[in-house]
Design an enzyme around this catalytic site. Structure first.
Site, mmCIF file in Angstrom:
data_model
loop_
_atom_site.group_PDB
_atom_site.id
_atom_site.type_symbol
_atom_site.label_atom_id
_atom_site.label_comp_id
_atom_site.label_asym_id
_atom_site.label_seq_id
_atom_site.Cartn_x
_atom_site.Cartn_y
_atom_site.Cartn_z
ATOM 1 N N LYS A 22 13.555 -37.180 29.527
ATOM 2 C CA LYS A 22 13.117 -36.317 28.360
ATOM 3 C C LYS A 22 13.010 -37.471 27.146
ATOM 4 O O LYS A 22 12.022 -37.578 26.096
ATOM 5 C CB LYS A 22 14.192 -35.529 27.683
ATOM 6 C CG LYS A 22 14.097 -34.912 26.495
ATOM 7 C CD LYS A 22 15.088 -34.048 25.900
ATOM 8 C CE LYS A 22 16.363 -34.689 25.558
ATOM 9 N NZ LYS A 22 16.491 -34.986 24.085
ATOM 10 N N ASN A 23 14.042 -38.476 27.063
ATOM 11 C CA ASN A 23 13.905 -39.243 25.811
ATOM 12 C C ASN A 23 13.141 -40.505 25.824
ATOM 13 O O ASN A 23 12.930 -41.255 25.012
ATOM 14 C CB ASN A 23 15.468 -39.866 25.550
ATOM 15 C CG ASN A 23 16.350 -38.639 25.034
ATOM 16 O OD1 ASN A 23 15.872 -37.635 24.561
ATOM 17 N ND2 ASN A 23 17.762 -38.862 25.061
ATOM 18 N N CYS A 117 21.622 -31.670 11.901
ATOM 19 C CA CYS A 117 21.851 -31.112 13.356
ATOM 20 C C CYS A 117 23.150 -30.990 13.453
ATOM 21 O O CYS A 117 24.225 -31.191 12.778
ATOM 22 C CB CYS A 117 21.078 -32.345 14.060
ATOM 23 S SG CYS A 117 21.538 -32.355 15.758
ATOM 24 N N ARG A 122 22.323 -37.188 10.644
ATOM 25 C CA ARG A 122 21.250 -37.809 11.332
ATOM 26 C C ARG A 122 19.983 -38.172 10.373
ATOM 27 O O ARG A 122 18.707 -37.672 10.696
ATOM 28 C CB ARG A 122 21.013 -37.127 12.446
ATOM 29 C CG ARG A 122 21.724 -36.673 13.632
ATOM 30 C CD ARG A 122 21.166 -36.085 14.772
ATOM 31 N NE ARG A 122 20.373 -36.840 15.562
ATOM 32 C CZ ARG A 122 19.862 -36.391 16.781
ATOM 33 N NH1 ARG A 122 20.250 -35.359 17.220
ATOM 34 N NH2 ARG A 122 19.167 -37.210 17.374
ATOM 35 N N ASP A 305 25.223 -39.605 24.868
ATOM 36 C CA ASP A 305 24.964 -38.528 25.498
ATOM 37 C C ASP A 305 25.603 -38.092 26.812
ATOM 38 O O ASP A 305 25.107 -37.179 27.431
ATOM 39 C CB ASP A 305 23.214 -38.461 25.998
ATOM 40 C CG ASP A 305 22.371 -38.566 24.681
ATOM 41 O OD1 ASP A 305 21.407 -39.248 24.523
ATOM 42 O OD2 ASP A 305 23.115 -38.256 23.627
ATOM 43 N N ARG A 397 16.195 -27.381 26.715
ATOM 44 C CA ARG A 397 15.896 -28.482 26.137
ATOM 45 C C ARG A 397 15.884 -29.730 27.203
ATOM 46 O O ARG A 397 14.760 -30.851 26.643
ATOM 47 C CB ARG A 397 16.436 -28.821 25.054
ATOM 48 C CG ARG A 397 16.356 -27.513 23.904
ATOM 49 C CD ARG A 397 16.763 -27.906 22.419
ATOM 50 N NE ARG A 397 16.030 -29.143 22.058
ATOM 51 C CZ ARG A 397 16.296 -29.610 20.852
ATOM 52 N NH1 ARG A 397 17.398 -29.236 20.273
ATOM 53 N NH2 ARG A 397 15.627 -30.842 20.303
#
Ligand code: EPZ
Length: 417
Positions: A22-23, A117, A122, A305, A397
């Protein structure tokens, strides 16, 4: 169906394939804005965030198509509306990654500020600071960053702190700038390297991606390219941590083992036997995991993460682990939920002291963000009885086909209403 029911207590066994990252996919999709020629991508994961990015780019005039064989073609020949609305940006912070490319290609951009968030404030001050150093004028009006520049020019930019999307935004902007840009204290994440690889295939001149000094020689225009998105190292680490906590023997295929050294080292420290065969990783653990302490920091250190997943592992480990979060100021929301399953966790500032318990009991818990939900799923796989994780849209997500993959590993999981 926004709840996941997990019946715990089974070891994981079997093989699953890891999806694209995803990133990496999100910034790479934004790179399409830099060229009038099509960008053809493979290994793009089927995720909620990827659909959001496609919608965001579509609103600008970019044609985004996914063919039945999974190829995604992005055609930004015409950008009619260089703007990103609050409605979309508030659902996905990574939307800020359109700012640099739009400014570089169109000379203007109107991008909503992402706002706060669950895991932290952030801010995007480093993105703005870097673009201003390249000659952009940026003002904040009614919650939007209004940016303009006749043509960006190269600059030496020393970032105050390591920021992944900040590095990516500035690297993309610099690719079309006049002259040379030097990014110092740059992020070294593998996703930054994957983006640089794609940009180079489009004709960009980039050196040093993967180090903390990236040098970009701007060019007048970029071409089209074909690129295969790298495997998702966080998805990989999540399944490995799940197996280390639940016990068993699994094989993950289509991985990039070299991108998760810190995670593999910690899993070995916990007592897992790990074998790497090309792009496959085997993990086997026959006993209760040992407690391992982790401290998050920018790559190549231990990834933030992966923090929640390792907190879940520590909840059932033999001994006491210290989990220290140094990147985000509010990334322990899952600790409170894990306590509902009977975990013994004490929070002291940015450190969680986790004393492993013999067993967790299933209960209803609430997901607060993407990785926190992954941690709760891991705890549910170990807990006795049923655990019901609410708000699993967070998981969609960032994890492609999570239930299917966990079921393929022998877990009992189902989506319920
Ligand atoms: C990227 O977010 C990832 N997202 C995050 O993954 C990941 O947690 C994070 O990097 C750190 O590894 C994507 O790549 C899409 P940062 P990013 O800018 O770039 C502060 C997931 O779960 N900061 O590296 O937004 C910031 O507040 C997500 O997949 C500033 O102060 O993170 C944070 O404390 C979550 N000013 C720290 O730097 C800035 O201008 C690092 O953030 C930028 C950042």
């Amino acid at each position: 169906m926004d709840k996941l029911k997990i019946t715990g207590g089974r070891p994981l066994r079997g093989e699953v394939r890891i999806s694209g990252a995803k990133n990496a996919a999100l910034p790479i999709m934004c790179a399409a804005l830099l060229s009038a020629k099509p960008l053809r991508l493979r290994n793009v994961p089927l995720l909620r965030d990827v659909s959001t990015m496609a919608k965001l780019l579509g609103e600008m005039g970019v044609r985004v198509e996914r063919s039945p064989d999974g190829e995604v073609v992005l055609d930004a020949a015409r950008i009619v509306h260089p703007a990103a609305s609050y409605e979309l940006v508030k659902t996905m912070r990574a939307s800020v990654l359109v700012l640099g490319p739009l400014l570089a290609r169109c000379g203007e951009a109107k991008v909503s500020l992402p706002g706060g968030c669950a895991i932290g404030a952030r801010p995007v001050d480093q993105h703005v600071k870097g673009l201003q150093a390249m000659g952009a004028t940026i003002s904040i009006e009614h919650g939007y960053m209004q940016a303009s520049a006749r043509r960006l020019r190269g600059a030496r930019i020393v970032m105050d702190l390591v920021t992944v999307t900040g590095t990516e935004n500035l690297m993309m902007a610099a690719a079309l700038a006049e002259g040379e840009t030097l990014l110092e204290n740059a992020a070294r994440e593998p996703e930054v390297v994957d983006l640089a690889r794609c940009l180079s295939a489009m004709g960009a001149k980039i050196e040093g991606a993967g180090s903390d000094k990236i040098r970009i020689q701007g060019v007048p225009s970029l071409g089209g390219a074909e690129h295969r998105v790298m495997p998702d190292r966080i998805e990989t680490g999540t399944y490995l941590a799940a197996a280390a906590a639940a016990g068993g023997k699994i094989r993950l295929t289509g991985t990039a083992p070299e991108s998760l050294d810190a995670t593999l080292d910690k899993l070995r420290e916990a007592g897992a036997r790990i074998e790497i065969h090309g792009s496959s990783i085997d993990l086997e653990i026959a006993r209760r995991p040992g407690a391992v302490s982790v401290r998050t920091a920018p790559y190549p250190a231990f990834a933030t993460d992966m923090q929640a997943q390792f907190m879940a592992l520590a909840c059932v480990a033999d001994g006491t682990a210290l989990i220290t979060e140094t990147i985000f100021e509010n990334r322990f929301m899952h600790a409170i939920e894990l306590q509902r399953l009977g975990a013994d966790i004490r929070l002291e500032g940015n450190t969680a002291v986790v004393k492993g318990v013999e067993r967790l009991q299933g209960a209803a818990v609430m997901a607060t963000d993407l990785r926190a939900s992954a941690g709760l799923v891991i705890a549910g796989l170990v807990a006795e009885g049923d655990t019901v994780v609410d708000r699993i849209y967070h998981l969609d997500r960032g994890y492609e086909g999570l239930e299917k993959k966990l079921s393929a590993l022998g877990a009992r999981v189902e989506r319920i209403g």
